[in-house]
Structures are given as structure tokens and as C-alpha cells.
Design a protein around this motif. Structure first.
Motif, short mmCIF file in Angstrom:
data_model
loop_
_atom_site.label_atom_id
_atom_site.label_comp_id
_atom_site.label_asym_id
_atom_site.label_seq_id
_atom_site.Cartn_x
_atom_site.Cartn_y
_atom_site.Cartn_z
N CYS A 81 -1.16 0.65 -0.46
CA CYS A 81 -0.36 1.86 -0.30
C CYS A 81 -1.03 2.99 -1.07
O CYS A 81 -1.88 2.75 -1.94
N PHE A 82 -0.65 4.22 -0.79
CA PHE A 82 -1.30 5.37 -1.41
C PHE A 82 -1.13 5.36 -2.93
O PHE A 82 -2.06 5.64 -3.68
N GLY A 83 0.09 5.05 -3.39
CA GLY A 83 0.37 5.07 -4.83
C GLY A 83 -0.50 4.10 -5.60
O GLY A 83 -1.07 4.46 -6.65
N GLY A 88 0.87 -6.59 6.78
CA GLY A 88 1.62 -5.33 6.77
C GLY A 88 2.13 -4.93 5.41
O GLY A 88 3.03 -4.10 5.29
N ARG A 89 1.54 -5.49 4.35
CA ARG A 89 1.97 -5.18 2.99
C ARG A 89 0.80 -4.69 2.15
O ARG A 89 -0.36 -5.03 2.40
N CYS A 90 1.12 -3.91 1.12
CA CYS A 90 0.11 -3.48 0.15
C CYS A 90 -0.38 -4.72 -0.60
O CYS A 90 0.42 -5.51 -1.09
N GLU A 91 -1.70 -4.88 -0.71
CA GLU A 91 -2.25 -6.06 -1.36
C GLU A 91 -2.21 -5.98 -2.88
O GLU A 91 -2.62 -6.92 -3.56
N LEU A 92 -1.68 -4.88 -3.41
CA LEU A 92 -1.56 -4.75 -4.86
C LEU A 92 -0.11 -4.87 -5.34
O LEU A 92 0.17 -5.55 -6.32
N CYS A 93 0.84 -4.21 -4.63
CA CYS A 93 2.24 -4.26 -5.07
C CYS A 93 3.14 -5.04 -4.11
O CYS A 93 4.28 -5.35 -4.45
N GLY A 94 2.65 -5.36 -2.91
CA GLY A 94 3.42 -6.15 -1.97
C GLY A 94 4.41 -5.36 -1.12
O GLY A 94 5.15 -5.94 -0.33
N LYS A 95 4.42 -4.02 -1.25
CA LYS A 95 5.36 -3.20 -0.49
C LYS A 95 4.99 -3.18 0.99
O LYS A 95 3.83 -3.07 1.35
N GLU A 96 6.02 -3.28 1.86
CA GLU A 96 5.78 -3.17 3.29
C GLU A 96 5.38 -1.75 3.66
O GLU A 96 5.91 -0.79 3.10
N MET A 97 4.45 -1.62 4.61
CA MET A 97 3.95 -0.30 5.01
C MET A 97 3.84 -0.22 6.52
O MET A 97 3.67 -1.23 7.19
N ALA A 98 3.91 1.00 7.03
CA ALA A 98 3.56 1.25 8.42
C ALA A 98 2.05 1.40 8.50
O ALA A 98 1.40 1.80 7.52
N LEU A 99 1.47 1.10 9.64
CA LEU A 99 0.01 1.17 9.78
C LEU A 99 -0.53 2.56 9.44
O LEU A 99 -1.58 2.68 8.81
N LEU A 127 -7.46 -4.96 8.70
CA LEU A 127 -7.07 -5.16 7.31
C LEU A 127 -5.55 -5.21 7.18
O LEU A 127 -5.01 -5.98 6.39
N TYR A 128 -4.88 -4.39 7.98
CA TYR A 128 -3.40 -4.34 7.96
C TYR A 128 -2.81 -5.67 8.41
O TYR A 128 -1.90 -6.21 7.78
#
Length: 213
Positions: free
Chosen positions: A164-166, A127-138, A121-122
Motif C-alpha cells: 500500500c502507499f503508506g 490482494g493485500r499489502c505484503e507489509l501490513c496485510g491491508k486489503e487493496m484495490a488493484l 504481483l497483486y
């Protein structure tokens, strides 16, 4: 187990016996048990709706105060359940009927996804949140059900999104369309409060509203 109280951005800590906040997880107060954290939560009064008890090891929310809408929804669900039980026809087999009982598996059981599924999924999300677009670590990825389990969604990969968690916490049990509308309403309301006398905001607001028509 690392149990903390957070709103997704800030964490509670104690300074000289008084509650304070920090953005750093390593400075957050770590509770010995979920019940200890819940007791603190019940004394947060006005901040109950924002903060919740969170286990950083299992990446699960252990407890949070329900909003008035959630309380009413739960009451309505109980009323419907009682009404359904009152109108159920007795289909229990009689003693002389050799009818096998079939156990139907529940569709709404939340499962813990394997590292391979999380990585798939990542990668799919870039490598981004599919809701806000923020880059994330796995390791920071949370798995969201596009159609919530509470609304009949499944644990199939096609119903999963990398978030992302938020965003996952904010979305809760809403479908994407409801979530996006809620974010839009929050943004417009907050900007109107802060910038209602600004000419730039008035022009931007007019443009945004025309785009939603």
C-alpha cells in the motif's frame, strides 16, 4: 497532473486562506505545479518530515524534506565519492590505442512497471499489502523494491512486492528487516508513552519482549 501535499493519510487544503487537513483526496488543494507545492512545504516547519509533494496521476513522490539521517547519509556519500575520485588511476586510452569504449548500463534506474506486472504481483499477494496485510484495490497498489535500488537491488520481479502507499512511503529505502524493526520500535515507544501505568500493557510488554529474545 494532480499535485497535492500529503502524509499518506491526510491531505492539505485551504480554508479561508488558512492551511487545514482532510482525509479525502477530492477535497485536497491541487497545485498547478510542483514548485508551488514545494514552496508551501518549505513553510510547514515542524510538519516537513511528515508531509511530501505527491503526484496522484503518476503515483510518484515529487519532493519531500530529508531527515537528519538522510542528510548525513548524503554527505557521507559525497565524501566517499570525492575520496574515490582523488584515488582513481587514469585508465583513459591513449590517442594511438584503438580501444573501444563500452557503456555500462545503470542497475539503479527506477522504471514504471506494466499493468501485467502489477496485476501479477497483486494476485501473488492475494490482494493485500505484503507489509501490513491491508486489503487493496488493484488501482491502489504501489510497487516496492524488497532490496532497494540504492542498495544494489534490481527491477526483477523476484525483487518486487505489492504494497500500500503508506507502507511503501514509510519503508523508504530500508531493507525489510530494518523496516520491521523500525515499526516495532515505534509501536513499543508509543504504547509505553500512552499505557505505561496500565497493568495490561505491562503484561503485554513483558510477553512481547520475551518473544523478541
Amino acid at each position: 497532473m494532480a499535485i497535492v501535499i500529503t502524509d499518506g493519510i491526510h491531505y492539505l487544503k485551504f480554508v479561508d486562506g488558512e492551511l487545514a487537513t482532510t482525509r479525502k483526496l477530492e477535497l485536497a488543494y491541487r497545485f498547478d505545479s510542483a514548485s508551488d507545492a514545494i514552496n508551501i512545504m518549505k513553510n510547514l516547519s515542524g510538519r516537513k518530515a511528515e508531509y511530501y509533494v505527491y503526484d496522484t496521476n503518476t503515483d510518484y513522490i515529487l519532493w519531500r524534506a530529508m531527515t537528519e539521517e538522510e542528510v548525513e547519509a548524503r554527505r557521507e556519500a559525497r565524501r566517499r565519492k570525492r575520496h574515490k575520485q582523488d584515488n582513481i588511476i587514469d585508465l583513459e586510452p591513449k590517442a594511438n590505442e584503438n580501444i573501444p569504449r563500452v557503456q555500462i548500463p545503470s542497475k539503479g534506474i527506477r522504471k514504471k512497471f506494466s499493468p501485467d506486472v502489477r496485476k501479477l504481483l497483486y494476485i501473488h499477494a492475494g490482494g493485500r499489502c505484503e507489509l501490513c496485510g491491508k486489503e487493496m484495490a488493484l488501482e491502489d497498489v504501489t510497487i516496492d523494491h524488497i532490496k532497494p535500488l540504492a542498495m544494489g537491488g534490481t527491477n526483477d520481479v523476484s525483487n518486487l512486492a505489492c504494497t500500500c502507499f503508506g507502507c511503501n512511503h514509510l519503508k523508504g529505502s530500508a531493507v525489510p528487516e530494518s523496516f520491521f524493526q523500525r515499526v516495532n520500535d515505534i509501536f513499543m515507544f508509543q504504547m509505553e508513552k500512552k499505557m505505561k501505568h496500565s497493568l495490561k500493557w505491562k503484561l503485554a510488554k513483558r510477553l512481547l519482549m520475551s518473544m523478541n529474545e
